[in-house]
Design a protein around this motif. Structure first.
Motif, PDB file in Angstrom:
ATOM      1  N   UNK A  18       0.837  -1.198   0.000  1.00 12.84           N
ATOM      2  CA  UNK A  18       0.000   0.000   0.000  1.00 12.84           C
ATOM      3  C   UNK A  18       0.875   1.252   0.000  1.00 12.84           C
ATOM      4  N   UNK A  19       0.529   2.221  -0.842  1.00 11.71           N
ATOM      5  CA  UNK A  19       1.273   3.485  -0.897  1.00 11.71           C
ATOM      6  C   UNK A  19       0.401   4.638  -0.418  1.00 11.71           C
ATOM      7  N   UNK A  20       1.046   5.739  -0.104  1.00 10.01           N
ATOM      8  CA  UNK A  20       0.358   6.876   0.509  1.00 10.01           C
ATOM      9  C   UNK A  20      -0.862   7.346  -0.254  1.00 10.01           C
ATOM     10  N   UNK A  21      -0.734   7.586  -1.559  1.00 15.51           N
ATOM     11  CA  UNK A  21      -1.824   8.218  -2.283  1.00 15.51           C
ATOM     12  C   UNK A  21      -2.900   7.282  -2.786  1.00 15.51           C
ATOM     13  N   UNK A  22      -2.691   5.974  -2.636  1.00 14.88           N
ATOM     14  CA  UNK A  22      -3.579   5.037  -3.304  1.00 14.88           C
ATOM     15  C   UNK A  22      -5.008   5.043  -2.758  1.00 14.88           C
ATOM     16  N   UNK A  23      -5.177   5.013  -1.448  1.00 15.14           N
ATOM     17  CA  UNK A  23      -6.537   4.975  -0.898  1.00 15.14           C
ATOM     18  C   UNK A  23      -7.301   6.272  -1.188  1.00 15.14           C
ATOM     19  N   UNK A  24      -6.717   7.457  -0.927  1.00 15.77           N
ATOM     20  CA  UNK A  24      -7.455   8.686  -1.265  1.00 15.77           C
ATOM     21  C   UNK A  24      -7.772   8.807  -2.754  1.00 15.77           C
ATOM     22  N   UNK A  25      -6.797   8.490  -3.618  1.00 14.79           N
ATOM     23  CA  UNK A  25      -7.038   8.593  -5.065  1.00 14.79           C
ATOM     24  C   UNK A  25      -8.102   7.598  -5.514  1.00 14.79           C
ATOM     25  N   UNK A  26      -7.994   6.374  -5.016  1.00 15.89           N
ATOM     26  CA  UNK A  26      -8.966   5.359  -5.389  1.00 15.89           C
ATOM     27  C   UNK A  26     -10.360   5.697  -4.888  1.00 15.89           C
TER      28      UNK A  26
END
Length: 299
Positions: A18-26
């Protein structure tokens, strides 16, 4: 939350931590187009990542419970609360958010079985990659009774766990961009590879523990109380807040005392019943979503 050998999953992250921006962007992409992650070409443009990363983002959104994983793709209540642009934490700037995300992954025995195993069942404080693989292989064979599970698949889970949680000195690859490495749950050990120690963890946000305990009670609505041993060690096949947060016994009890006496009075009560120390749900224990909503609203 509950380990079931008939419903397990390994390696679906395609070796991408998991990377920092993945959950918010997704989350934002799903809000605009619920089916965007099912359209690889469009998702690659929207998210600015490659095809394999699109699959990984979809996996992490589902595993954390940010997006509903069955039926029509849609953001869950937890996702909406956590990533609300006005009252949530869409940029993962709050430590409580990171600890809650960690709990959501490590307690997900169905979609992240390797992570569930490591944080709930693997007790060695120091270990190497080889020892981790041996432990997971034995667990899959003896506990899950799955004799045909690919070693490469299990290796990918081991590799992803260590890269996602352990900040290795001198390593400059892209996997250091995992937000969960900041939690200090796995550390590089120059003598044995890694260490993951149970400590008092004074910086663990008490709201994260409150959320985890509330989810445990919500999963067993007929139970008025849960054994403290189960909450500490998770040796009954259920997610253990004490193990997942790598809390020592004294650290767990200190956090419980803080929960009961200062932060959230009326939600829990400790009692000794027939020689068994148990945590009872209080009359004012809210549901998990309400805990997060209240936290972000008042922060």
């Amino acid at each position: 939350m509950q380990l079931d050998s008939r419903s397990t999953s390994f390696g679906r992250h395609e070796t991408f931590p998991l990377r920092y921006g993945w959950l918010p962007k997704g989350f934002e992409a799903i809000q605009h187009d619920p089916h965007v992650l099912q359209k690889p070409e469009a998702a690659m443009v929207t998210l600015g990542v490659g095809r394999n990363m699109v699959n990984a983002i979809q996996y992490w959104l589902q595993t954390t419970g940010i997006v509903e994983s069955s039926g029509e793709p849609q953001a869950t209540d937890i996702g909406k609360i956590m990533f609300d642009s006005h009252r949530g934490d869409p940029y993962l700037e709050d430590d409580t958010t990171l600890w809650v995300i960690h709990w959501l992954i490590a307690s997900n025995a169905t979609q992240a079985t390797g992570f569930f195993w490591f944080f709930n069942r693997y007790a060695a404080p120091r270990f190497s990659d080889k020892e981790l693989l041996e432990g997971l292989t034995e667990f899959v064979k003896n506990t899950l009774q799955q004799k045909k599970r690919s070693q490469n698949t299990l290796k990918s889970d081991i590799s992803t766990i260590t890269r996602m949680y352990a900040a290795m000195p001198g390593r400059t690859d892209e996997h250091l961009d995992s937000p969960l490495a900041d939690l200090g749950l796995i550390e590089a050990d120059p003598h044995s590879g890694y260490r993951s120690l149970r400590t008092n963890r004074p910086f663990l946000p008490v709201t994260a523990l409150h959320f985890a305990l509330s989810q445990r009670f919500a999963a067993e609505p007929e139970q008025p109380a849960l054994p403290v041993r189960s909450l500490l060690y998770g040796d009954d096949g259920k997610a253990s807040p004490g193990a997942i947060f790598r809390l020592s016994e004294s650290g767990f009890m200190e956090k419980l005392e803080q929960l009961m006496s200062t932060s959230y009075p009326g939600c829990y009560e400790l009692r000794d019943t027939a020689g068994v120390n148990q945590l009872y749900r209080g009359s004012e224990l809210p549901d998990p979503q309400s805990i997060l909503e209240h936290y972000y609203r008042s922060s």
